[in-house]
Design a protein around this motif. Sequence first.
Motif, PDB file in Angstrom:
ATOM      1  N   UNK A 171      26.450  26.546  24.723  1.00 31.49           N
ATOM      2  CA  UNK A 171      25.031  26.194  24.803  1.00 31.49           C
ATOM      3  C   UNK A 171      24.373  26.797  26.047  1.00 31.49           C
ATOM      4  N   UNK A 195      23.835  31.287  25.411  1.00 35.68           N
ATOM      5  CA  UNK A 195      23.409  31.859  24.134  1.00 35.68           C
ATOM      6  C   UNK A 195      22.398  32.984  24.305  1.00 35.68           C
ATOM      7  N   UNK A 196      21.655  32.928  25.389  1.00 38.57           N
ATOM      8  CA  UNK A 196      20.602  33.938  25.599  1.00 38.57           C
ATOM      9  C   UNK A 196      20.711  34.487  27.017  1.00 38.57           C
ATOM     10  N   UNK A 197      20.127  35.656  27.211  1.00 35.23           N
ATOM     11  CA  UNK A 197      20.189  36.302  28.514  1.00 35.23           C
ATOM     12  C   UNK A 197      18.863  37.050  28.689  1.00 35.23           C
TER      13      UNK A 197
END
Lengths: 314, 280
Positions: free
Chosen positions: B148, B151-153
Amino acid sequence: MVSSALFAAPNSNLEGKDKVSRKKRFWFAIIAILPTFAIFGWVRMFPIAETLRLSLFEWNLLSRNKPFVGLENFRELFQDDQFLDAIINTAAIAFGAMAVTIPVSMVLAAVIYHRTRSRFAGFYETAVFIPHVVSLVPAAMAWKWVFDAKLGPLNRLIVAFGGEAQPWLFDPVLSVICIILLVSWQTLGYGVLIYLVGFRNLPKSVYEAARLDGANGVQSFFFMSVPLLKPITLYVSVVTLISGFNVYAQAFILASDTQGAPGRLVRVLVLDMLENSFQNFRVGYAAAEAVILLVIVLVLTGVQFGLLRQRGRK
Amino acid sequence: MTVSSNTRSRRKNLLLDIMLFVICVLLLMPLLLLIANGFKTPQEILVWPPTILPKDPTLENFHRVFSETPLFRWIFNSLSFALLSMIAIVITSTLAGYVVAKFQFWTINVIFTLFLATAIIPFEVYMIPLYFQVKALGALNSIGGLLIGYLVMSFGIFLIRQNVIAAVPDELIEAARIDGAGEFWIFWHIVVPLLKGPIAALSVLAFFQAWTTFAWPIVVLTRKTAFTIEVGLANFQSAYTVDLALLSAASAAVMVPSVLVFVLLRRSFVEGIAASGMKE
């Protein structure tokens, strides 16, 4: 700007079709980006907002009521010796690591760049960069042995050269220096890499002219490379500082034995924050520390942008 | 150029090479000695000066590490976490980066700018509330819970966006549209193949970011079987501080494969990191 190019349709001779495809494109864009935006909102925007909110409350993790205390947490923090200790250590580590990393990585990058045609150039780059990619824990364990008071190579070398063995990880000042060395060793590769990109982008003609005018390598380094690379120096400094303020694993491994010989605990900001939250169950208080970390990072970034803009105006 | 100045500069270069070589070896020395210590007997580890090639190499330390700790389990946990995080980051960044680069809708641009601005905020700042979110989902001590946070960058979206602007011409997309291609078809068959380099760089960055992360897993994972390798090693080292050979063997077992992977993927990695310096 954005509004003038609401729809980027280059061939507008297909007027009729255009409206349909615009709509189609809009829906594609929405569907493609929605998951990412949703995740961002969920795992980043929301917890950031929560940190800000919780910092104004007192919450002990268990009880149901969460009284609003305003800035009380912050006021208490600045009278809390452990927090003050943590922030001084953290700042010393961040600025110390920067002071080591910047000059060393710049000189190293200059020499590696100068020897680009050497058959070892690939080896140099890889070797300098490996400490940056090695996981923190094994790397810190290697250094913990180096600094070990009895068995460590560092003390043995010092003794071999007639010096006096030092209790590296037991002394409050020395243990901070050890962490600075470890952090610098890790960020060095990053600095060298960014500086190498900088050197490769510098105008060659200027150096050629300087050489014809009789400048030697050291002179052109100090009078040309250093000023020309200022934006990169600024960037690497801020990145190093920010990562220095987040130091945690290094302190955790190097200077916190729970068993055996008790090393001295170097309290750093993240460690203090986690301890307050999960051991002392003071979540609001820990959130206030997180807010302070946020403010430090924002100020550093602001200073960087300010200096860059100033340069741009000149 | 005269012969003498030529030989002089050659001699200078040789000197620089030797200097660089020594510096590099010194930088790697702690890691080399750590690996060597993993193969040493408890007696040899105390010998001064330390040997880089153990005189009497033994695998005993490795046997003990693997029998006394669930090291394979930890490696498996780390690997799955890093791979899943890499996949998630590559998918979200590629889609979002492409949309932000080529679809100029002001709503999307405003939200994107807002998200990009959060890129400078360190994970540690919002880690505690995120922990409670994971806890509410009942995902503590699981790879899902770990994921969780990864998940993104923001930098990934930015990297893809820059590369789409540089490498994907509008005319190409427009031509495909005129031929009747759907938007997803265009993305998959035209855009993605043009982004192979940056996607590779992003994958390596994302993988190593998850593989080496420490603060987040140590907060989310409390059960021994759920540990990632970093958390496992950290706990192991505080329990066995005196057994240097054992600690070295454990560290070496983890470090050597990841360093080998890095050396193999060096180019992609360096590209990604270098791109991060070119932000502004």
